[in-house]
Design a protein around this motif. Structure first.
Motif, short mmCIF file in Angstrom:
data_model
loop_
_atom_site.label_atom_id
_atom_site.label_comp_id
_atom_site.label_asym_id
_atom_site.label_seq_id
_atom_site.Cartn_x
_atom_site.Cartn_y
_atom_site.Cartn_z
N ASN A 165 32.55 -49.07 -40.64
CA ASN A 165 31.59 -49.40 -39.58
C ASN A 165 30.38 -48.47 -39.62
OD1 ASN A 165 30.63 -50.88 -37.42
ND2 ASN A 165 31.57 -49.54 -35.92
N GLN A 166 30.02 -47.95 -40.77
CA GLN A 166 28.86 -47.06 -40.87
C GLN A 166 27.58 -47.89 -40.91
OE1 GLN A 166 29.14 -44.26 -44.06
NE2 GLN A 166 31.27 -43.81 -43.63
N LYS A 167 26.55 -47.37 -40.25
CA LYS A 167 25.23 -47.99 -40.26
C LYS A 167 24.22 -46.94 -40.70
CE LYS A 167 26.83 -51.70 -38.12
NZ LYS A 167 28.16 -51.82 -38.58
N PHE A 168 23.20 -47.34 -41.42
CA PHE A 168 22.19 -46.42 -41.91
C PHE A 168 20.81 -46.91 -41.50
CE2 PHE A 168 25.88 -45.99 -44.60
CZ PHE A 168 26.02 -44.63 -44.70
N ILE A 169 19.90 -45.95 -41.21
CA ILE A 169 18.51 -46.28 -40.88
C ILE A 169 17.60 -45.43 -41.76
CG2 ILE A 169 19.04 -46.98 -38.51
CD1 ILE A 169 18.03 -44.24 -37.58
N SER A 170 16.34 -45.82 -41.83
CA SER A 170 15.39 -45.08 -42.65
C SER A 170 15.01 -43.76 -41.97
CB SER A 170 14.12 -45.91 -42.85
OG SER A 170 13.42 -46.03 -41.62
N ALA A 171 14.43 -42.86 -42.74
CA ALA A 171 13.96 -41.58 -42.19
C ALA A 171 12.88 -41.81 -41.14
CB ALA A 171 13.44 -40.69 -43.31
N ILE A 186 29.81 -34.43 -42.18
CA ILE A 186 29.91 -35.49 -43.19
C ILE A 186 28.56 -36.15 -43.45
CG2 ILE A 186 32.35 -35.92 -42.77
CD1 ILE A 186 31.47 -38.39 -41.11
N ALA A 187 27.56 -35.84 -42.62
CA ALA A 187 26.19 -36.32 -42.79
C ALA A 187 25.27 -35.26 -42.20
CB ALA A 187 25.99 -37.65 -42.08
N ASP A 188 24.00 -35.29 -42.59
CA ASP A 188 23.04 -34.31 -42.09
C ASP A 188 22.62 -34.58 -40.66
OD1 ASP A 188 23.04 -32.97 -44.52
OD2 ASP A 188 21.34 -34.13 -45.28
N GLN A 189 22.61 -35.86 -40.27
CA GLN A 189 22.15 -36.22 -38.93
C GLN A 189 22.78 -37.53 -38.51
OE1 GLN A 189 18.02 -35.93 -39.72
NE2 GLN A 189 17.92 -37.78 -40.91
N PHE A 190 22.81 -37.74 -37.20
CA PHE A 190 23.41 -38.92 -36.60
C PHE A 190 22.49 -39.44 -35.51
CE2 PHE A 190 26.75 -35.99 -37.84
CZ PHE A 190 27.63 -36.78 -38.56
N ILE A 191 22.67 -40.70 -35.11
CA ILE A 191 22.02 -41.26 -33.94
C ILE A 191 23.11 -41.50 -32.90
CG2 ILE A 191 20.88 -43.32 -32.99
CD1 ILE A 191 18.94 -41.62 -34.48
N VAL A 192 22.88 -41.05 -31.68
CA VAL A 192 23.82 -41.26 -30.58
C VAL A 192 23.51 -42.61 -29.95
CG1 VAL A 192 24.63 -40.37 -28.38
CG2 VAL A 192 24.01 -38.78 -30.20
N VAL A 193 24.43 -43.54 -30.06
CA VAL A 193 24.23 -44.90 -29.55
C VAL A 193 24.50 -44.95 -28.05
CG1 VAL A 193 24.72 -45.96 -31.78
CG2 VAL A 193 26.58 -45.57 -30.16
N ALA A 194 24.24 -46.10 -27.43
CA ALA A 194 24.33 -46.25 -25.98
C ALA A 194 25.72 -45.98 -25.42
CB ALA A 194 23.87 -47.64 -25.58
N ALA A 195 26.76 -46.14 -26.22
CA ALA A 195 28.13 -45.95 -25.72
C ALA A 195 28.56 -44.48 -25.73
CB ALA A 195 29.11 -46.77 -26.55
#
Length: 65
Positions: free
Chosen positions: A5-11, A45-54
């Protein structure tokens, strides 16, 4: 453990969402967990993450004085 369930976005998108960014060592707290307020420290496990609404994000503060 495999996470399918991993999602990726651009820089550029990450920069636009910087307010919602998190890094390893920050704490993520689930808003809608059962039991309530399940949490974890984000692993390296990654350099950065996005905190989602949940989720809530908590930042560790160390007082070295």
């Amino acid at each position: 453990m495999i996470d399918d369930n991993q999602k990726f976005i651009s820089a550029d998108k990450f920069a636009a969402l910087k307010r919602h960014g998190a890094v390893p060592g920050d704490m993520a707290i689930a808003k809608m967990a059962d039991p309530w307020l399940v949490s974890c420290v984000l692993p390296p496990i990654a350099d950065q993450f996005i905190v989602v609404a949940a989720l809530y994000k908590a930042l560790p503060r160390c007082n070295t004085a």
